[in-house]
Write an enzyme that holds these catalytic residues in place. Structure first.
Site, PDB file in Angstrom:
ATOM      1  N   SER A  98      48.984  31.140  34.139  1.00 44.17           N
ATOM      2  CA  SER A  98      48.732  31.927  35.350  1.00 44.17           C
ATOM      3  C   SER A  98      49.826  31.684  36.389  1.00 44.17           C
ATOM      4  CB  SER A  98      47.342  31.606  35.890  1.00 44.17           C
ATOM      5  OG  SER A  98      46.999  32.454  36.964  1.00 44.17           O
ATOM      6  N   HIS A 225      41.590  36.588  38.166  1.00 46.68           N
ATOM      7  CA  HIS A 225      41.807  37.331  36.920  1.00 46.68           C
ATOM      8  C   HIS A 225      40.653  38.294  36.609  1.00 46.68           C
ATOM      9  CE1 HIS A 225      45.395  35.036  36.147  1.00 46.68           C
ATOM     10  NE2 HIS A 225      44.725  33.944  36.451  1.00 46.68           N
TER      11      HIS A 225
END
Length: 363
Positions: A98, A225
């Site tokens: 990420s 997300h």
């Protein structure tokens, strides 16, 4: 080839451990400050005061990489490695979880350490803003919060896929839930408002044997997300990064110095615009780390192992469990010293072997 990994947002920085590294490696950190400018010390002071911020985590992991790079070059000089010999050991491929994917972009010299800090914080600010906008648009009261829960089940065949199927089956009553991270076949992270996650908990516990639910720290209550909530961050984040590249006059750079394995789909980016697009898109989509493992195990030939940069050892543990590689943790003074000592002996052994082979050929 060697794999270098970087952690994501939410990875804890231990300030005492970081200070211990900086104090013990003062000579190396003087070089790092010289590389990055005197304001590097200001960034470090910010990191010490705000160890949980996105910018702090990204900066910290970049600094660990710079320390690794400086130490490796010193070992090359000490062992009198030629440029040709060095070339074989500077073949890297990068993987970040990420936010760590942004650190991968910074390692490619696309922007400065300060730019990395600013982009990381801007991305976080966007996620906070659009999470709040979603709650307001759907008339949810101020006590409603998004949370992140880690689900794990040792007996599940494919927990992320099974969880996604379950989420789809209850979406009409729990519309905010999304699979945020797919970390292994036995473990995933979901995000959603608490009321919806509780519905998922009830359904999951009847379907998955020995299910363990861990509520993760999420101080800003961001819907990490979750494409339903965070899809609007993509355009402003993309524009912000490209504006920085233009200011740095790197907007015409086409190829990455070091390829990046993308969380979006596990594919390898070798071009700058592909890597940035995948990072931006994955900022509001599921982190498919298992697909990254597949690329590492089935596509790449990584002969020199994986070095997992700090802070923390979270990614080290994931890579060690799921990839067929020698893994090295690089996050504390002890692990850094252990790696450096072992690497020096390994490089010395390789040089000695080459010297013996050369002598045999001359005879």
């Amino acid at each position: 080839m060697r794999l270098i990994t970087f952690p994501g947002q939410g990875t804890p920085i231990s300030v005492p451990q970081l200070k211990a590294v900086i104090n013990a490696k003062a000579k190396e950190f003087e070089k790092i400050v010289s590389r990055n400018g005197p304001k590097t010390n200001e960034l470090l002071q910010y990191v010490f005061r705000n160890p949980a911020s996105a910018g702090s985590i990204a900066v910290c992991s970049n600094l660990f990489y710079q320390l690794y790079d400086i130490n490796l070059n010193e070992q090359f000089r000490a062992l009198q490695y030629t440029n040709q010999m060095r070339k074989d050991y500077e073949d890297l491929i990068l993987l970040g979880h990420s936010l760590g994917e942004l650190t991968c972009l910074s390692i490619n010299q696309l922007f400065s350490l300060r730019d990395l800090f600013n982009i990381a914080n801007y991305r976080n600010d966007l996620m906070v803003k659009y999470t709040d906008k979603y709650l307001v648009a759907h008339k949810m009261n101020h006590s409603t919060k998004f949370e992140m829960w880690a689900l794990s089940s040792p007996r599940a065949e494919d927990l992320p896929l099974q969880t996604l199927s379950l989420i789809n089956s209850i979406r009409h009553t729990a519309p905010t839930i999304s699979v945020a991270n797919v970390n292994s076949s036995k473990q995933c992270v979901v995000t959603g408002v608490v009321e919806d996650l509780e519905k998922l908990r009830i359904e999951s516990q009847t379907r998955f044997p020995r299910l363990r639910v861990t509520e993760l720290t999420n101080p800003n209550n961001v819907a990490f997300h979750n494409s339903t909530v965070l899809r609007p961050i993509q355009e402003p984040l993309y524009d912000y990064i490209w504006d920085i590249l233009k200011l740095n006059q790197n907007h015409t750079t086409t190829k990455l110095d070091y390829p990046i394995i993308g969380n979006l789909d596990g594919r390898i980016s070798t071009f700058v615009h592909h890597a940035i697009e995948r990072f931006v898109r994955c900022s509001s989509n599921t982190v498919k780390f298992t697909e990254c493992y597949d690329t590492i195990n089935e596509v790449l030939e990584i002969n020199d192992g994986a070095i997992c940069m700090g802070p923390s050892n979270v990614i080290y543990n994931l890579i060690k469990r799921n990839c067929n590689l020698d893994c090295y943790e690089y996050s504390t003074l002890d692990t850094i010293d252990a790696f450096q000592n072992g690497e020096f002996e390994r490089l010395k052994g390789i040089k000695d072997k080459l010297a013996k082979e050369s002598m045999k050929m001359q005879i």
